[in-house]
Scaffold this motif. Structure first.
Motif, PDB file in Angstrom:
ATOM      1  N   ARG A 195       0.966  -1.266   0.052  1.00 39.56           N
ATOM      2  CA  ARG A 195      -0.067   0.031   0.027  1.00 39.56           C
ATOM      3  C   ARG A 195       0.972   1.254   0.060  1.00 39.56           C
ATOM      4  NH1 ARG A 195      -5.329  -1.406   2.103  1.00 39.56           N
ATOM      5  NH2 ARG A 195      -5.585  -3.457   2.817  1.00 39.56           N
ATOM      6  N   VAL A 196       0.292   2.289  -0.584  1.00 39.10           N
ATOM      7  CA  VAL A 196       0.982   3.657  -0.505  1.00 39.10           C
ATOM      8  C   VAL A 196       0.248   4.700  -0.070  1.00 39.10           C
ATOM      9  CG1 VAL A 196       1.987   5.453  -1.926  1.00 39.10           C
ATOM     10  CG2 VAL A 196       2.181   3.031  -2.664  1.00 39.10           C
ATOM     11  N   PHE A 197       0.864   5.268   0.862  1.00 39.39           N
ATOM     12  CA  PHE A 197      -0.063   6.691   1.774  1.00 39.39           C
ATOM     13  C   PHE A 197       0.558   7.731   1.490  1.00 39.39           C
ATOM     14  CE2 PHE A 197       0.128   2.639   4.388  1.00 39.39           C
ATOM     15  CZ  PHE A 197      -1.260   2.172   4.344  1.00 39.39           C
ATOM     16  N   TYR A 198      -0.244   8.758   0.918  1.00 42.33           N
ATOM     17  CA  TYR A 198       0.239  10.024   0.679  1.00 42.33           C
ATOM     18  C   TYR A 198      -0.366  11.130   1.756  1.00 42.33           C
ATOM     19  CZ  TYR A 198       1.847  14.158  -1.973  1.00 42.33           C
ATOM     20  OH  TYR A 198       2.521  15.414  -2.088  1.00 42.33           O
ATOM     21  N   VAL A 199       0.435  11.847   2.343  1.00 40.32           N
ATOM     22  CA  VAL A 199       0.003  12.863   3.294  1.00 40.32           C
ATOM     23  C   VAL A 199       0.489  14.424   2.978  1.00 40.32           C
ATOM     24  CG1 VAL A 199       0.125  13.764   5.906  1.00 40.32           C
ATOM     25  CG2 VAL A 199       0.570  10.898   5.205  1.00 40.32           C
ATOM     26  N   GLY A 200      -0.667  15.150   2.705  1.00 42.56           N
ATOM     27  CA  GLY A 200      -0.461  16.535   2.355  1.00 42.56           C
ATOM     28  C   GLY A 200      -1.632  17.331   2.454  1.00 42.56           C
ATOM     29  N   ASP A 201      -1.551  18.821   2.039  1.00 44.01           N
ATOM     30  CA  ASP A 201      -2.523  19.785   2.450  1.00 44.01           C
ATOM     31  C   ASP A 201      -2.582  20.545   1.219  1.00 44.01           C
ATOM     32  OD1 ASP A 201      -0.965  22.564   2.647  1.00 44.01           O
ATOM     33  OD2 ASP A 201       0.383  21.054   2.729  1.00 44.01           O
ATOM     34  N   GLY A 202      -1.839  20.477   0.087  1.00 43.79           N
ATOM     35  CA  GLY A 202      -2.063  21.744  -0.776  1.00 43.79           C
ATOM     36  C   GLY A 202      -2.643  21.137  -2.159  1.00 43.79           C
ATOM     37  N   ALA A 203      -2.758  22.035  -2.972  1.00 44.47           N
ATOM     38  CA  ALA A 203      -3.377  21.797  -4.310  1.00 44.47           C
ATOM     39  C   ALA A 203      -2.146  21.010  -5.113  1.00 44.47           C
ATOM     40  CB  ALA A 203      -3.585  23.048  -5.290  1.00 44.47           C
ATOM     41  N   ASN A 204      -0.944  21.178  -5.052  1.00 41.66           N
ATOM     42  CA  ASN A 204       0.052  20.336  -5.647  1.00 41.66           C
ATOM     43  C   ASN A 204       0.019  18.957  -5.174  1.00 41.66           C
ATOM     44  OD1 ASN A 204       1.329  20.828  -3.446  1.00 41.66           O
ATOM     45  ND2 ASN A 204       3.303  21.708  -4.397  1.00 41.66           N
ATOM     46  N   ASP A 205      -0.804  18.704  -4.110  1.00 39.73           N
ATOM     47  CA  ASP A 205      -0.791  17.424  -3.589  1.00 39.73           C
ATOM     48  C   ASP A 205      -1.811  16.397  -4.310  1.00 39.73           C
ATOM     49  OD1 ASP A 205       1.363  17.430  -1.676  1.00 39.73           O
ATOM     50  OD2 ASP A 205       0.148  18.780  -0.574  1.00 39.73           O
ATOM     51  N   ILE A 206      -2.720  17.131  -5.097  1.00 40.04           N
ATOM     52  CA  ILE A 206      -3.854  16.458  -5.874  1.00 40.04           C
ATOM     53  C   ILE A 206      -3.126  15.647  -6.819  1.00 40.04           C
ATOM     54  CG2 ILE A 206      -5.495  16.589  -7.458  1.00 40.04           C
ATOM     55  CD1 ILE A 206      -6.365  17.435  -4.633  1.00 40.04           C
ATOM     56  N   CYS A 207      -2.181  15.918  -7.389  1.00 38.11           N
ATOM     57  CA  CYS A 207      -1.576  15.301  -8.829  1.00 38.11           C
ATOM     58  C   CYS A 207      -1.093  13.844  -8.281  1.00 38.11           C
ATOM     59  CB  CYS A 207      -0.760  16.054  -9.486  1.00 38.11           C
ATOM     60  SG  CYS A 207      -0.317  15.320 -11.095  1.00 38.11           S
ATOM     61  N   PRO A 208      -0.238  13.767  -7.324  1.00 33.80           N
ATOM     62  CA  PRO A 208       0.243  12.570  -7.056  1.00 33.80           C
ATOM     63  C   PRO A 208      -0.874  11.599  -6.255  1.00 33.80           C
ATOM     64  CG  PRO A 208       1.173  14.167  -5.319  1.00 33.80           C
ATOM     65  CD  PRO A 208       0.434  14.790  -6.472  1.00 33.80           C
ATOM     66  N   SER A 209      -1.946  12.095  -5.823  1.00 37.99           N
ATOM     67  CA  SER A 209      -3.156  11.516  -5.056  1.00 37.99           C
ATOM     68  C   SER A 209      -3.813  10.581  -6.225  1.00 37.99           C
ATOM     69  CB  SER A 209      -3.879  12.529  -4.397  1.00 37.99           C
ATOM     70  OG  SER A 209      -3.411  13.122  -3.200  1.00 37.99           O
ATOM     71  N   LEU A 210      -3.932  11.277  -7.264  1.00 38.81           N
ATOM     72  CA  LEU A 210      -4.793  10.805  -8.586  1.00 38.81           C
ATOM     73  C   LEU A 210      -3.868   9.393  -9.025  1.00 38.81           C
ATOM     74  CD1 LEU A 210      -5.920  13.810 -10.592  1.00 38.81           C
ATOM     75  CD2 LEU A 210      -7.042  12.576  -8.832  1.00 38.81           C
ATOM     76  N   ALA A 211      -2.527   9.174  -8.527  1.00 38.40           N
ATOM     77  CA  ALA A 211      -1.772   7.883  -9.045  1.00 38.40           C
ATOM     78  C   ALA A 211      -1.925   6.847  -8.201  1.00 38.40           C
ATOM     79  CB  ALA A 211      -0.467   8.509  -9.367  1.00 38.40           C
ATOM     80  N   LEU A 212      -2.746   7.156  -6.962  1.00 34.70           N
ATOM     81  CA  LEU A 212      -2.841   6.031  -6.224  1.00 34.70           C
ATOM     82  C   LEU A 212      -4.131   5.266  -6.592  1.00 34.70           C
ATOM     83  CD1 LEU A 212      -2.666   8.244  -2.937  1.00 34.70           C
ATOM     84  CD2 LEU A 212      -0.978   7.101  -3.975  1.00 34.70           C
ATOM     85  N   GLY A 213      -3.884   3.812  -5.837  1.00 32.40           N
ATOM     86  CA  GLY A 213      -4.777   2.933  -6.347  1.00 32.40           C
ATOM     87  C   GLY A 213      -5.925   2.676  -5.330  1.00 32.40           C
ATOM     88  N   PRO A 214      -6.767   1.661  -5.393  1.00 38.85           N
ATOM     89  CA  PRO A 214      -7.914   1.547  -4.557  1.00 38.85           C
ATOM     90  C   PRO A 214      -7.409   0.777  -3.322  1.00 38.85           C
ATOM     91  CG  PRO A 214      -7.830  -0.081  -6.344  1.00 38.85           C
ATOM     92  CD  PRO A 214      -6.920   0.846  -6.820  1.00 38.85           C
ATOM     93  N   ARG A 215      -6.260   0.412  -3.156  1.00 41.92           N
ATOM     94  CA  ARG A 215      -5.761  -0.294  -1.793  1.00 41.92           C
ATOM     95  C   ARG A 215      -4.719   0.932  -1.153  1.00 41.92           C
ATOM     96  NH1 ARG A 215      -5.199  -5.299  -0.648  1.00 41.92           N
ATOM     97  NH2 ARG A 215      -2.918  -5.041   0.322  1.00 41.92           N
ATOM     98  N   ASP A 216      -4.660   1.956  -1.710  1.00 42.64           N
ATOM     99  CA  ASP A 216      -3.800   3.078  -0.935  1.00 42.64           C
ATOM    100  C   ASP A 216      -4.731   4.232  -0.634  1.00 42.64           C
ATOM    101  OD1 ASP A 216      -1.486   1.872  -2.382  1.00 42.64           O
ATOM    102  OD2 ASP A 216      -2.109   2.747  -4.317  1.00 42.64           O
ATOM    103  N   SER A 217      -4.006   4.977   0.190  1.00 36.11           N
ATOM    104  CA  SER A 217      -4.770   6.240   0.904  1.00 36.11           C
ATOM    105  C   SER A 217      -4.233   7.313   0.766  1.00 36.11           C
ATOM    106  CB  SER A 217      -5.034   5.999   2.481  1.00 36.11           C
ATOM    107  OG  SER A 217      -5.465   4.882   2.623  1.00 36.11           O
ATOM    108  N   ALA A 218      -4.953   8.617   0.634  1.00 38.96           N
ATOM    109  CA  ALA A 218      -4.630  10.000   0.543  1.00 38.96           C
ATOM    110  C   ALA A 218      -5.241  10.601   1.656  1.00 38.96           C
ATOM    111  CB  ALA A 218      -5.100  10.438  -0.828  1.00 38.96           C
ATOM    112  N   PHE A 219      -4.217  11.157   2.296  1.00 39.39           N
ATOM    113  CA  PHE A 219      -4.480  11.799   3.892  1.00 39.39           C
ATOM    114  C   PHE A 219      -4.378  13.566   3.543  1.00 39.39           C
ATOM    115  CE2 PHE A 219      -3.005   7.834   4.854  1.00 39.39           C
ATOM    116  CZ  PHE A 219      -3.722   7.307   6.184  1.00 39.39           C
TER     117      PHE A 219
END
Length: 265
Positions: A195-219
């Motif tokens: 699994r991959v977890f991405y922790v962010g806050d800003g608009a530029n954290d959207i693009c990597p979040s869209l590369a995550l799969g259904p088992r991953d989590s965007a925080f």
């Protein structure tokens, strides 16, 4: 005496080889790890703590790195020393619960590999992590190069060039994430992270979040731009967000979620 040969030796090597982390956690820096924007907060090192209007007005959308190069050059013109800048950086406060989260991740290093992906710069991030005593936890830092030159100026460079229309001209975090996942899978003998977890806050954290799969989590940090934009995408269904979205207010929120996942073998 037991002598291992052939297949037996191979099996013994597999048994004694160190276990690779199962999960990858990527952190933004500004307003994710620290509770401020470092580029703005470092201005407290200046005598008047304020930029002139001509410099503020030179900013162009999508060219923030270029703008910060001018800001750092101006700070040098105002005789702001490296010591003053470093003192400002190490005084940045962590986001609530961030150090507790990192303490938990340190106690589970066999499970988690940690990386920073930030549009700040290497000097700010390295100095802050070192002061916080957590630099050793991060396998890699992806950010804009920055170091003091012979004139005493903090010289800033763009991280890379890319063709992504969503991102500022100097950094696409999705490109960084994809390249890192591919290189690490190769280094790990073809084994991908579970699994991959991405922790962010800003608009530029959207693009990597869209590369995550259904088992991953965007925080996304709750009520910050990343959170609002992801909610809008979900509601409009204009863009498919495959990852689980887990808003957070403190590091403990993230820690609780990771604990639940870690305990599931």
């Amino acid at each position: 005496m037991l002598i291992c040969t052939g297949q037996d030796a191979t099996e013994q090597t597999k048994m004694t080889a160190p276990q690779e982390p199962r999960f990858l956690v990527l952190f933004d820096f500004d307003e994710t790890m620290i509770n401020t924007n470092s580029d703005e907060a470092v201005l407290c090192a200046m005598p008047d703590q304020e930029l002139p209007d001509w410099l503020k007005n030179s900013f162009r959308e999508g060219h923030y790195n270029e703008y910060m190069q001018k800001v750092l050059a101006y700070m040098r013109e105002q005789n702001v020393s490296e010591e003053s800048i470093r003192s400002a950086i190490v005084a940045f406060q962590p986001t609530p619960g961030l150090l507790n989260l990192l303490q938990y991740l340190q106690s589970h290093q066999q499970d988690f590999e940690l990386v920073v992906v930030s549009d700040a710069n290497m000097y700010f991030i390295e100095k802050w992590l070192e002061r916080a005593g957590v630099r050793h936890l991060f396998r890699k830092i992806f950010t804009n190069p920055a170091s003091f030159d012979e004139t005493g100026r903090l010289a800033l460079l763009p991280f890379h060039a890319h063709s992504c229309s969503r991102c500022p001209d100097n950094m696409c975090k999705q490109a960084i994430l994809r390249e890192y996942l591919m290189s690490r899978q190769k280094e790990r003998g073809g084994v991908a992270f579970q699994r991959v977890f991405y922790v962010g806050d800003g608009a530029n954290d959207i693009c990597p979040s869209l590369a995550l799969g259904p088992r991953d989590s965007a925080f996304p940090r709750r009520d910050f731009p990343m959170h609002r934009l992801l909610l809008g995408m979900q509601q409009s269904q204009a863009v498919t967000v495959k990852a689980n979205i887990v808003p957070w207010t403190s590091g403990e929120d993230i820690m609780d979620c990771l604990k639940n996942i870690t305990n599931k073998r």
